[in-house]
Design an enzyme around this catalytic site. Structure first.
Site, PDB file in Angstrom:
ATOM      1  CG  ASP A  43      -1.580   1.241   1.537  1.00  0.00           C
ATOM      2  OD1 ASP A  43      -2.262   1.749   0.633  1.00  0.00           O
ATOM      3  OD2 ASP A  43      -1.434   1.760   2.669  1.00  0.00           O
ATOM      4  NE  ARG A  44       0.672   7.499  -2.575  1.00  0.00           N
ATOM      5  CZ  ARG A  44       0.148   8.508  -3.281  1.00  0.00           C
ATOM      6  NH1 ARG A  44       0.404   8.626  -4.582  1.00  0.00           N
ATOM      7  NH2 ARG A  44      -0.661   9.374  -2.695  1.00  0.00           N
ATOM      8  CG  ASP A  45      -1.407   7.546   0.349  1.00  0.00           C
ATOM      9  OD1 ASP A  45      -0.297   8.021   0.027  1.00  0.00           O
ATOM     10  OD2 ASP A  45      -2.421   7.642  -0.373  1.00  0.00           O
TER      11      ASP A  45
ATOM     12  CE1 TYR B  16      -9.194  11.720  -1.201  1.00  0.00           C
ATOM     13  CE2 TYR B  16      -9.599  13.486   0.370  1.00  0.00           C
ATOM     14  CZ  TYR B  16      -9.933  12.254  -0.166  1.00  0.00           C
ATOM     15  OH  TYR B  16     -11.003  11.560   0.327  1.00  0.00           O
TER      16      TYR B  16
ATOM     17  CB  SER C 102     -11.184   7.883  -3.841  1.00  0.00           C
ATOM     18  OG  SER C 102     -10.907   8.546  -2.622  1.00  0.00           O
TER      19      SER C 102
ATOM     20  CG  HIS D  49     -12.573   3.742 -10.442  1.00  0.00           C
ATOM     21  ND1 HIS D  49     -11.759   2.650 -10.663  1.00  0.00           N
ATOM     22  CD2 HIS D  49     -12.828   4.274 -11.656  1.00  0.00           C
ATOM     23  CE1 HIS D  49     -11.553   2.505 -11.967  1.00  0.00           C
ATOM     24  NE2 HIS D  49     -12.189   3.479 -12.598  1.00  0.00           N
TER      25      HIS D  49
ATOM     26  CB  CYS E 114      -9.117  -1.457  -9.558  1.00  0.00           C
ATOM     27  SG  CYS E 114      -9.947  -0.094 -10.386  1.00  0.00           S
ATOM     28  NE  ARG E 115     -12.897   3.125  -2.430  1.00  0.00           N
ATOM     29  CZ  ARG E 115     -12.122   4.078  -1.891  1.00  0.00           C
ATOM     30  NH1 ARG E 115     -11.174   4.644  -2.618  1.00  0.00           N
ATOM     31  NH2 ARG E 115     -12.280   4.462  -0.646  1.00  0.00           N
ATOM     32  CE  LYS E 116      -5.206  -0.371  -1.667  1.00  0.00           C
ATOM     33  NZ  LYS E 116      -3.895  -0.025  -1.057  1.00  0.00           N
TER      34      LYS E 116
END
Ligand SMILES: [Mg+2]
Ligand SMILES: [Zn+2]
Length: 178
Positions: A13-15, A24, A58, A92, A100-102
């Site tokens: 995961d990135r963030d 954001y 998102s 999305h 695709c959104r976890k």
């Protein structure tokens, strides 16, 4: 050489996992690695295991940032950590019903396909339940590294929890991720 129990890829995961979360974020200059994260990713690479990133963004769907800004931030992440072997970004929102959104499995499956590896031999490392959920929905393993934003029930539900990224990587490389 990776051992037989080693994963074929580790996806991050990135963030709040690789980098300090700036909600954001569209500014590459605000990219700051989480403590120990650069070393943890380096340990995966030193074991000969490919690395990737799977990231919900998102803010693109919400009109708060552009895809170009996200790409610029991700390019900065590649500069700080060294280039990841695959990047998967979901642009999305929660209402879009995308694949695709976890916690949907799409990005984990796409990353595995891009790397030419079996999803069942992939480990996903992230800080919230959606990261674990995406991994398991794809048939992959997961290690949760909680941060202050991680909910207690997400920690309780995770099959493997590590106190920090270095430990998570050690577990993943030893084949101990669930
Ligand atoms: Mg996160
Ligand atoms: Zn998506």
């Amino acid at each position: 050489m990776p051992t037989s129990s080693a994963p074929q890829a580790v996806l991050f995961d990135r963030d709040s996992t690789l980098v300090v979360d700036v909600p954001y974020n569209g500014d590459p200059d605000l990219v700051r690695p989480m403590p120990g994260a650069v070393e943890a990713v380096a340990a995966v690479r030193a074991a000969g295991v490919p690395t990737g990133v799977v990231s919900n963004q998102s803010g693109i769907a919400r009109g708060l940032i552009t895809r170009e800004q996200v790409d610029a931030v991700n390019a900065r992440v590649d500069e700080v950590f060294g280039a990841f072997d695959t990047w998967q970004v979901c642009p999305h929102g929660p209402e879009d019903g995308c694949a695709c959104r976890k916690p949907a499995p799409g990005m984990v499956l796409q990353a595995a396909a891009a790397l030419g590896v079996d999803p069942a031999r992939v480990v996903v490392i992230g800080d919230i339940g959606a990261d674990v959920g995406a991994a398991h929905a794809a048939g992959a393993a997961a290690v949760l590294v909680p941060t202050p934003i991680t909910r207690a029930e997400e920690v309780a539900a995770a099959s493997v929890v590590a106190p920090d990224l270095a430990t998570a990587v050690r577990i993943a490389l030893a084949g101990g991720a669930g």
